[in-house]
Design an enzyme around this catalytic site. Structure first.
Site, short mmCIF file in Angstrom:
data_model
loop_
_atom_site.label_atom_id
_atom_site.label_comp_id
_atom_site.label_asym_id
_atom_site.label_seq_id
_atom_site.Cartn_x
_atom_site.Cartn_y
_atom_site.Cartn_z
N ASP A 178 -6.49 2.10 3.52
CA ASP A 178 -6.17 1.69 2.15
C ASP A 178 -6.38 0.19 1.97
O ASP A 178 -6.29 -0.32 0.87
CB ASP A 178 -4.71 2.06 1.82
CG ASP A 178 -4.65 3.34 1.00
OD1 ASP A 178 -5.72 3.90 0.72
OD2 ASP A 178 -3.54 3.77 0.67
N ASP A 183 7.49 12.58 3.61
CA ASP A 183 7.42 13.52 4.73
C ASP A 183 8.47 14.63 4.64
O ASP A 183 8.14 15.81 4.64
CB ASP A 183 7.53 12.76 6.06
CG ASP A 183 8.46 11.56 5.98
OD1 ASP A 183 9.32 11.56 5.10
OD2 ASP A 183 8.31 10.63 6.80
#
Lengths: 865, 293
Positions: A314, A458
Site C-alpha cells: 500500500d 480479523d
C-alpha cells in the site's frame, strides 16, 4: 614443617600476615573436617563437596571480613539443623573429626529425624495416599461416562440448581459464613495440585459459587440507599463488580477445556494438495523487515506450482516493486488505500485465485513447515474456513524489555495464544487474528472478503464466517515469528486499536444477538469483546478505597468483618482458580499490572466506540525501531502518576483516620488501607513499565544453544555452539584455542533440513570464546537457505520459554511488589531525589540481610578455559 | 568381537584415515577397539605413530610363533592397532594369499574376546583378504567422497562390491567422507548421491573434509590427540555412537563364535537382515545396479 613454610611464603606473596595465617588455618581446617585429599576417585560433584567453598557459597574465602564469621556460624547451624540431607543427594561422607565435633548436635537431630521418619513413612503416606486416591478417582472425568444420559443430566441439573441457589442466597452470620468459606477454601487448596480435569472443574465451581454468593450479598445487602452521593458511588462500584464477575465467569467457560488440537495429516499424494496464495500486506515498513518474510514464504515446504506469494504494497514504493521483480514475486498495489489492511487484502483477493489464502503480517517470518502443519485440517473438515496459529514474537515486547523478563515469564500475549484461543477452539469459536493464519477462499468470499466495518477486521471476519456455519481451528504451535511492538506507547496504541475494534463489533454485530452462532461461540466472542471494556471498571477499583479514605463515604454498606468474610474468599478463590487454569500462560498479579497500564488508555476509545461505533480510523503499529538510550516515557505514565498521587493522599488520610477516627472504624480503615496499598503496588508496576530500556541493535538476536560447524580460511573445521542469531549476524562460542581474529572470514555450516549449507561470515568481534559474526550477503538462494536454517526451522520457536515450573500466586506477588518498588524508586529519582537515599538504605539493608542469611550449596558448572 | 570393515570405493577416498579416527573414537567412548590394517600399503600404523622403519605386522608373523599379540601395537595415547607389516610390492600377491589362508587362525585369540570391536582397513585390490573381511564383518562401510568420480564408482559398487558383501551376509553401507558444504560441487554431488541411495543403505553420519586430518597424519597422531576441538572429532564421535546402536539393533550379536564360524547362515536372524538390506534397493534383484535408484 617445610611444607607449611612453603605455603606461608606462597600466601605471603598475595596477602598480609594476618590474612595469610587465616588462609593457611582455613586450608588445614578444610583438610581436617572435609578430608578432600584421599578422595581422588570421586567425581566432580563429589569433589566439590569436599571444599569449604561449596558449603559456604556466600563467603569469599580469599577476602574474609569479620561479618563472614557470622555468615559461617549461621550457615553451619542452618546446614545442621534445617537442611535436609535428602535435598542434597548423594549423602556426604563424614570424616571422624567431624563426627566427634558434631556428636551432640547429631543426637538432637537424630531424635528429630526419627520422629519425622515415623511421620513420613507411616502417618503421612497413609493419609495423603488416601486423599490422593479419592481426588484422582473423582478427578478422572471418564469415570462418569455412565452418568451421561439425558434423564440423569436433567435430574442432576435440577438438583444442582436448587443446591446452588441455596448456597448463593442463604443468609448466614459471620461465623457460619467463615466456616463454610474455609471449607471451600480448604477444598480448593486440596485439589489444586491434582493434575486432573475434574479437580479443575471443582475449583471453578467453587470459585463461581463463592463469587456469586459474594455478588448476591453485595446486591441485596450492601447498597447504601440513605445518602444519595454514597448511593451513586456505591452503585458505581457495584457495576464494576458485576462486570468483573461477568468476565470471570465467561472466562471460566471460555477456557474450561482447551481443545489442544493436534496436527492433521496431509494425504501422501502430493498432487491432491490444494493451491495456496500467500498475502504479505505492507504499508510503511522498511524493506529489511519485509524481505525475510517474503523469502521465507517462498521457501515454505509446499509444491512449487501450488504456492503463490504476493507482495501487497500500500506504500507503492519502487524499492519494493524492484525487489519483488528480482525474486519473481507478483507485486500488487491499488489506486487508493481505502480500508487500510483489510482493503489491501480484499483488493488482492479479487486478483488471485488460489484455493486457500495465507496471510502474514510483513514482519512475521513463517517457518518452512507452516503450510504442512496447518493445511491438514482443511482436508479433514470441508466446513473449515480458518486455521489460526499463534503470533510469536522473537523480540521482547515493552513489558518484557522494560521489566527484563524476556523468555523467563509469560508475556502479555501468551494468555491469549496459549490458552484463550485453545479454549475458544473447544467451542468452535477461535477467531482470526490478522496474521499467521490460513483462510479458505470460498467462505471468505461468501462473507464479502475481509470485514471493513471495524478496525479489528480479523475478528469480525471470523465472526461473520461463524455466523454462516463455518468452522474454525486453532493450532497452538508457533509457526511464524515477528517483531513485537518496540515501545510502550506503540504497544498501547496497538491495544487501543484492538479495544476500539472489539467495542465496535460489539455494537455493530453483537455476538449475543443475530443468527448462526451457538451458545459457546456467543460466550467466547462476548468475553473477547467485553474484556476490552475493562478500562472503566479498573479505574473504579483503583479509586474505590479513596471514597472512604478521602470522602468518608460507605460505598459498601456493611460491617468490615462481613466485607472481609465475603470479599476475601471471592478474591482468593478467583486467584487460586485462575492460577490453576492460566498460571502457565500468565502469572497471577502480573495480569493486573498489564491491564492497569492499558486501562486508562482504552477507557476513552472503547467508550466512544460503544456510542459512536463508526468513528475512528486504522493506525499502523510501528515496529523494528531503535532506542538509543534508556529513557522514561513520562507522557505515557502521566495518568498513573495522578492515580498514584491520589492513592498516596488517600493512604495518608487513612493513617490519619486510624489515629483520630472512632474506634469502631478501625477495621474499615484497615481494610481500605490494605486495598489502597495493593493498588499502589500495582500502580508502581505500571509506572515501572514506562521506563524504556535501551535497545541498540537494529536486528534482534535470538538466543539459542545449538551445535554448528565452521570452517576457517585455512580449511580447518571446528565444532562450535551457535549462541544467537539474527538475519544479519550470529554469535558463536568457539574453542578457545581456535586462531580466529577480528576481520577474518569464516564459513558457518548449518542444516537446512537434511542438507548442510555453508554461510560466509566476517568476524566482527572476538571476546574470549565468543565470536561475533556478520553474514556476508550472497545470493537469494543462500539467503533462503540461511532463513531455513535459522528463523524458518520447523522447530525454531518450540520450547521458547521453560514452562515446567508451576506458577505460585504468592511468589508472583513478590515479583510484582519488587517491580512496584522499582517504579517508586524511578518516580523518586524524577520528582523527589531527596527520597533516593531512603530507597537505597532499604535496598542496601535487604542485600546485607540476604548476604548474612544461609545459602543453599549448589553445584557450580565449571567451564573449561 | 564385532568386526567393521572400511573400504574406499574410489582410491584416495580416505578409508585408512577413517579407520584410524574411527577406532580412536570407539576407544574414547570406552569400547575397546583394535584397528587392523589389511592393506598391503601398510599406512594405518603411521596414523598411530608407528616408525617408518618398523616392518612388523600381521603379514610378518612367522609360521612358528604365530602369535598375533606380538604385532599388536599401542600408540602413545593408548590406541591399539595391528599394522599390515612391510612387504616389498612385488611380493604382495603371495603375502596376501598366505595371510588370507592363515587369518582366521591368527586372529583367533583376539576374536574370541567378547565386547570388543575390530575396525579393519580393507584394500580394494587385495581380493582374498577383502573376501575374508566380507565373510566375517558385521558391517562394511564403503567410503565415498562427494566428487565427480563418485557417481561411476557408486554404480560399480552397487554392481559388484555390494553384491559380494550382501551375499556374504554382511551389512553393506555407503559412508560419505570429506564432505565440504562450502563447495558447490561437493554439496551438489552429495545431494545427488544421497538421493540415489535408500536411507537404510547409507550411514547417516557424514564426515567433514577437515584440514585437521592430514595435519594430524603428518604428526602421526589421531586428530583427537592433537586438536581436541576439531569438528572431525565430533564427526567420529557421532559415528562411534551410531555404531553402537547400529550393532545392537536386530540380527547382530557380539558373540565371538559366530564371528569366527564364517558361516553366518547358522545364525537365525542374519538371513532376514541381509534380505532386508537387499530389499532396500528398488529393483535390486535381477538388475545390475542395486544401490542406484
Amino acid at each position: 614443617m617445610s611444607l607449611i613454610r612453603q605455603q606461608w611464603v606462597e600466601q605471603r606473596r598475595a596477602y598480609t600476615r594476618v590474612h595469610s595465617a587465616l588462609q593457611i588455618a582455613l586450608l588445614y581446617l578444610e583438610v581436617l573436617i572435609l578430608n578432600p585429599g584421599e578422595n581422588k576417585h570421586l567425581n566432580r560433584q563429589q569433589k566439590q563437596r569436599t571444599s569449604l567453598r561449596f558449603w559456604f557459597p556466600h563467603v569469599n574465602f580469599n577476602r574474609l571480613n569479620p561479618l563472614d564469621f557470622v555468615r559461617i556460624v549461621l550457615q553451619v547451624l542452618w546446614l545442621i539443623f534445617f537442611q535436609q540431607e535428602s535435598d542434597m543427594e548423594p549423602k556426604k561422607r563424614k570424616s571422624p573429626t567431624k563426627t566427634v565435633l558434631t556428636f551432640p548436635l547429631r543426637v538432637i537431630k537424630g531424635t528429630n529425624k526419627k520422629v519425622r521418619a515415623v511421620f513420613n513413612q507411616h502417618i503421612q503416606p497413609r493419609y495423603s495416599g488416601l486423599a490422593l486416591k479419592t481426588i484422582m478417582g473423582f478427578g478422572e472425568v471418564t469415570h462418569y461416562a455412565w452418568l451421561n444420559t439425558a434423564t440423569f443430566r436433567i435430574l442432576l441439573t435440577i438438583a444442582a440448581s436448587v443446591l446452588v441457589a441455596f448456597t448463593i442466597s442463604l443468609p448466614m452470620d459471620s461465623s457460619s459464613q467463615a466456616v463454610m468459606l474455609l471449607l471451600f477454601w480448604g477444598t480448593a487448596l486440596w485439589v489444586r495440585d491434582v493434575n486432573k480435569r475434574g479437580a479443575l472443574l471443582l475449583m471453578v465451581v467453587l470459585s463461581v459459587l463463592v463469587s456469586t454468593r459474594y455478588l448476591y450479598w453485595r446486591v441485596t445487602q450492601t447498597i447504601n440507599w440513605d445518602v444519595p452521593a454514597d448511593t451513586f458511588l456505591s452503585l458505581l462500584l457495584l457495576t464494576a463488580e458485576i462486570y468483573a464477575w461477568t468476565i470471570l465467569v465467561l472466562g471460566y467457560v471460555q477456557t474450561i477445556w482447551p481443545l489442544e488440537r493436534k496436527v492433521a495429516r496431509l494425504p501422501d499424494d502430493i498432487s491432491t494438495w490444494p493451491s495456496v496464495d500467500v498475502f504479505i500486506p505492507t504499508y510503511n515498513e522498511p524493506l529489511h523487515v519485509v524481505r525475510p518474510t517474503i523469502l521465507a514464504a517462498l521457501a515454505m515446504d509446499w509444491p512449487e506450482d501450488k504456492l503463490n506469494v504476493y507482495l501487497l504494497d500500500d506504500g507503492k514504493r519502487d524499492e519494493f516493486s524492484d525487489f519483488a521483480e528480482k525474486i519473481g514475486v507478483p507485486y500488487i498495489t491499488r489506486v487508493d488505500n481505502s480500508h487500510a489492511k483489510a482493503g489491501n487484502l480484499n483488493h488482492a483477493l479479487k486478483k488471485t485465485s488460489g484455493d486457500y489464502i495465507t496471510i502474514f503480517d510483513c514482519d512475521h517470518i513463517p517457518t518452512r513447515s507452516f503450510l504442512q502443519l496447518t493445511m491438514g485440517w482443511f482436508l479433514h473438515d470441508p466446513k473449515l474456513a480458518l486455521v489460526q496459529t499463534p503470533h510469536h514474537f522473537f523480540s521482547p515486547d515493552p513489558f518484557e524489555k522494560n521489566l527484563t523478563m524476556f523468555r523467563s515469564k509469560p508475556n502479555e500475549g501468551e494468555l491469549f495464544y496459549g490458552l484463550i484461543q485453545d479454549g475458544n477452539d473447544m467451542w468452535n469459536a477461535s477467531f482470526f487474528c490478522g496474521s499467521c493464519a490460513v483462510l479458505k477462499r470460498g467462505p471468505l468470499e461468501e462473507v464479502g472478503g475481509i470485514a471493513v466495518e471495524t478496525v479489528t477486521e480479523d475478528a469480525h471476519t471470523a465472526l461473520k464466517m461463524h455466523r454462516l456455519g463455518y468452522n474454525s481451528a486453532y493450532l497452538n504451535i508457533p509457526q511464524a515469528a515477528g517483531l513485537a511492538t518496540e515501545s510502550l506507547s506503540a504497544h498501547i496504541g496497538q491495544r487501543i486499536r484492538w479495544a476500539r475494534g472489539m467495542a465496535q463489533i460489539f455494537r455493530l454485530d453483537n455476538p449475543l444477538r443475530g443468527k448462526g452462532l451457538n451458545l459457546g461461540q456467543r460466550i467466547c466472542y462476548a468475553n473477547a469483546m467485553l474484556y476490552f471494556l475493562n478500562g472503566i471498571p479498573r479505574i473504579i477499583f483503583m479509586m474505590a478505597p479513596l471514597a472512604f479514605l478521602l470522602l468518608h463515604s460507605y460505598i459498601v454498606f456493611a460491617p468490615a468483618i462481613m466485607i472481609a468474610l465475603y470479599a476475601l474468599p471471592h478474591i482468593v478463590h478467583s486467584y487460586l482458580t485462575n492460577s490453576r487454569t492460566q498460571g502457565q500462560y500468565r502469572h497471577s498479579f502480573w495480569a493486573e499490572m498489564y491491564e492497569t497500564v492499558l486501562a486508562w488508555y482504552i477507557l476513552r476509545p472503547t467508550t466512544v466506540a460503544l456510542f459512536f461505533p463508526k468513528l475512528g480510523k486504522f493506525n499502523v503499529t510501528a515496529k523494528g525501531g531503535l532506542n538509543e538510550k534508556t529513557h522514561y516515557d513520562w507522557e505515557v505514565s502521566k495518568p498513573y502518576l495522578i492515580l498514584v498521587l491520589l492513592c498516596v493522599i488517600g493512604f495518608s488520610f487513612g493513617i490519619w483516620r486510624l489515629f483520630t477516627g472512632p474506634t469502631d472504624e478501625y477495621l474499615t480503615v484497615a481494610l481500605n488501607l490494605i486495598w489502597v496499598t495493593y493498588n499502589l503496588i500495582i500502580l508502581g508496576g505500571a509506572v515501572a513499565v514506562a521506563e524504556e530500556a535501551k535497545q541498540v541493535r537494529a536486528a534482534h538476536r535470538i538466543a539459542v544453544n545449538r551445535p554448528v560447524t565452521f570452517i576457517t580460511a585455512s580449511e580447518h573445521v571446528f565444532s562450535a555452539e551457535l549462541v544467537d542469531y539474527s538475519d544479519q549476524g550470529a554469535g558463536l562460542r568457539i574453542p578457545h584455542d581456535c586462531q580466529i581474529e577480528r576481520g577474518d572470514i569464516i564459513r558457518v555450516f548449518m542444516f537446512d533440513g537434511g542438507s548442510e549449507r555453508s554461510f560466509e561470515c566476517s568476524v566482527v568481534s572476538r571476546r574470549g570464546e565468543l565470536l561475533g559474526l556478520r553474514f556476508i550477503p550472497a545470493n537469494i538462494e543462500t539467503d533462503q537457505a540461511l532463513l531455513r536454517a535459522t528463523f524458518s526451522r520447523a522447530d525454531a520457536w518450540v520450547g521458547w520459554r521453560p514452562v515446567d515450573v508451576a506458577e505460585r500466586p504468592l511468589s508472583s506477588f513478590q515479583e510484582v511488589i519488587a517491580i512496584g518498588i522499582r517504579g517508586y524508586k524511578r518516580m523518586a529519582m524524577q520528582f523527589a531525589p531527596i527520597l533516593l537515599p531512603v530507597f537505597e538504605f532499604f535496598e542496601g539493608g535487604w542485600r546485607f540481610i540476604r548476604s548474612i542469611l544461609p545459602t543453599m550449596p549448589v553445584h557450580k558448572e565449571e567451564h573449561n578455559g | 568381537m564385532n568386526i567393521i570393515g572400511v573400504e574406499s570405493v574410489v582410491g584416495g577416498s580416505g578409508g585408512t584415515s577413517v579407520v584410524a579416527e574411527y577406532a580412536a573414537a570407539l576407544n574414547d567412548m570406552g569400547l575397546r577397539t583394535i584397528a587392523l590394517d589389511l592393506n598391503p600399503e601398510n599406512q594405518l600404523g603411521l596414523h598411530f605413530g608407528l616408525s617408518l622403519s618398523e616392518s612388523a605386522g600381521v603379514s610378518q608373523i612367522d609360521q612358528a610363533s604365530s602369535n598375533i599379540l606380538d604385532v599388536l601395537f599401542e600408540s602413545v595415547d593408548g590406541y591399539p592397532f595391528i599394522p599390515f607389516g612391510y612387504v616389498p610390492e612385488v611380493e604382495w600377491p603371495v603375502a596376501i594369499e598366505t595371510l588370507a589362508e592363515r587369518l582366521s587362525s591368527l586372529l583367533k585369540p583376539i576374536l574370541s574376546t567378547p565386547d570388543r570391536v575390530m575396525v579393519i582397513d580393507v584394500s580394494r585390490s587385495a581380493f582374498p583378504l577383502r573376501d575374508w573381511v566380507y565373510r566375517h564383518a558385521d558391517v562394511m562401510l564403503n567410503v565415498i567422497q562427494p566428487e565427480p568420480r563418485a557417481m561411476p564408482a557408486l554404480i560399480r559398487y552397487s554392481e559388484h562390491q555390494r553384491r559380494l558383501q550382501v551375499a556374504a551376509n554382511c551389512r553393506s553401507l555407503v559412508m560419505f567422507n570429506a564432505v565440504a558444504p562450502h563447495l558447490d560441487l561437493s554439496r551438489d554431488t552429495l545431494e545427488l548421491l544421497r538421493s540415489q541411495i535408500t536411507a537404510d543403505a547409507q550411514c547417516p553420519i557424514l564426515i567433514h573434509r577437515d584440514q585437521h586430518i592430514p595435519e594430524a597424519f603428518a604428526s602421526q597422531k589421531p586428530v583427537r590427540s592433537l586438536t581436541a576441538s576439531a569438528q572431525s572429532n565430533r564427526d567420529f564421535d557421532a559415528l562411534a555412537l551410531w555404531t553402537v546402536s547400529y550393532l545392537n539393533s536386530d540380527g547382530f550379536s557380539a558373540d565371538a563364535e559366530d564371528a569366527l564360524s564364517g558361516a553366518k547362515g547358522s545364525f537365525p536372524t542374519a538371513e532376514g537382515s541381509s534380505q532386508k538390506a537387499e530389499g532396500s534397493f528398488p529393483g535390486a534383484e535381477g538388475s545390475n545396479n542395486g544401490a542406484i535408484k
